[in-house]
Design an enzyme around this catalytic site. Sequence first.
Site, mmCIF file in Angstrom:
data_model
loop_
_atom_site.group_PDB
_atom_site.id
_atom_site.type_symbol
_atom_site.label_atom_id
_atom_site.label_comp_id
_atom_site.label_asym_id
_atom_site.label_seq_id
_atom_site.Cartn_x
_atom_site.Cartn_y
_atom_site.Cartn_z
ATOM 1 N N LEU A 39 42.052 43.534 40.819
ATOM 2 C CA LEU A 39 41.849 42.092 40.735
ATOM 3 C C LEU A 39 41.110 41.797 39.439
ATOM 4 O O LEU A 39 40.290 42.606 38.985
ATOM 5 C CB LEU A 39 41.018 41.588 41.919
ATOM 6 C CG LEU A 39 41.755 41.309 43.232
ATOM 7 C CD1 LEU A 39 40.752 40.939 44.325
ATOM 8 C CD2 LEU A 39 42.786 40.201 43.078
ATOM 9 N N ASP A 40 41.384 40.639 38.845
ATOM 10 C CA ASP A 40 40.673 40.231 37.637
ATOM 11 C C ASP A 40 39.174 40.141 37.903
ATOM 12 O O ASP A 40 38.737 39.971 39.046
ATOM 13 C CB ASP A 40 41.179 38.870 37.153
ATOM 14 C CG ASP A 40 42.644 38.900 36.741
ATOM 15 O OD1 ASP A 40 43.124 39.981 36.362
ATOM 16 O OD2 ASP A 40 43.297 37.838 36.805
ATOM 17 N N LEU A 41 38.402 40.223 36.826
ATOM 18 C CA LEU A 41 36.942 40.179 36.931
ATOM 19 C C LEU A 41 36.461 38.943 37.691
ATOM 20 O O LEU A 41 35.572 39.025 38.544
ATOM 21 C CB LEU A 41 36.329 40.200 35.526
ATOM 22 C CG LEU A 41 34.814 40.370 35.447
ATOM 23 C CD1 LEU A 41 34.402 41.786 35.838
ATOM 24 C CD2 LEU A 41 34.315 40.051 34.035
#
Length: 292
Positions: A39-41
Amino acid sequence: MQKSGIFILNKPKNISTYQLINQVKKKLNIKKVGHCGTLDLLATGVVICLVNNATKISDYLLNANKAYQVKIKLFTLTDSYDGEGNIIQTQIPFDISLDQINKVISKYNNYSYEQYPPIYSSIKVNGKKLYQYALANQDVEIKSRKVTIFKTKLLNYDQKNYEIFLDVKCSKGTYIRSLAIDICKDLNTIGYVVELNRTLSGNFDINSAIDIKDLSWKHLTSIYDAVKINDFKVVKYHNILDVKQGKKIVLNNIKDQLVFISDEQNNILAVYQKYENNIFKVKRGGLNNDIY
């Protein structure tokens, strides 16, 4: 001896998936830990953490469909397509009706198309991740990938703050940031993702996800339960020795091309693939080896 299985984690904002997995490893002193998709930051939500022998089935769980809730800010564009990036374009806001939004959203239902991933992503081109090209200000050809958007539902339209809130169900490999850009293009505007929450990975739901601070061994889902939850075919086989030795086996009346083989105690031993007629050959073995 350590157990094997999966943890359904709820990733918080502002830590990477890699950092989250490392926290699991240190907290429970686990030797082998993996995951089924980053997942993105700035994103939150479901991350499937694979423990010990469960790391061997990552490919099967990784191919699962996903679901997200996403908030898109209109009339502003960032280089990363989310709030982590730099603003590269703004637009004077104009009126977009609810009917216009619903018309565009309706396009993204059972819709397959060639999607271009963001330049700020981990996809590799010539052995180098796309975001590394971006950071080095180097040109790179980004190739499209076919994705399927199964369902898109409008949850809220905040006209005052120029924000659209959507629920999206999609195939593996879909970039929601790119989807947001594509939706904005269809609305003749620009936008970026301000919030992203993964609510489903395969059949693993956000309501079953555990915060890292609360995680313990009691939250472990067995490999057997994990594959059953995700609707894989599980077959109990009588000759365990043949399976452990990786021999071809005969399974009658099985239509599935891929099956998980278990013993009578519901321990998953191996993954088998149909070879010809009712003969299956091992595709992945050693799923019940002891980890110390």
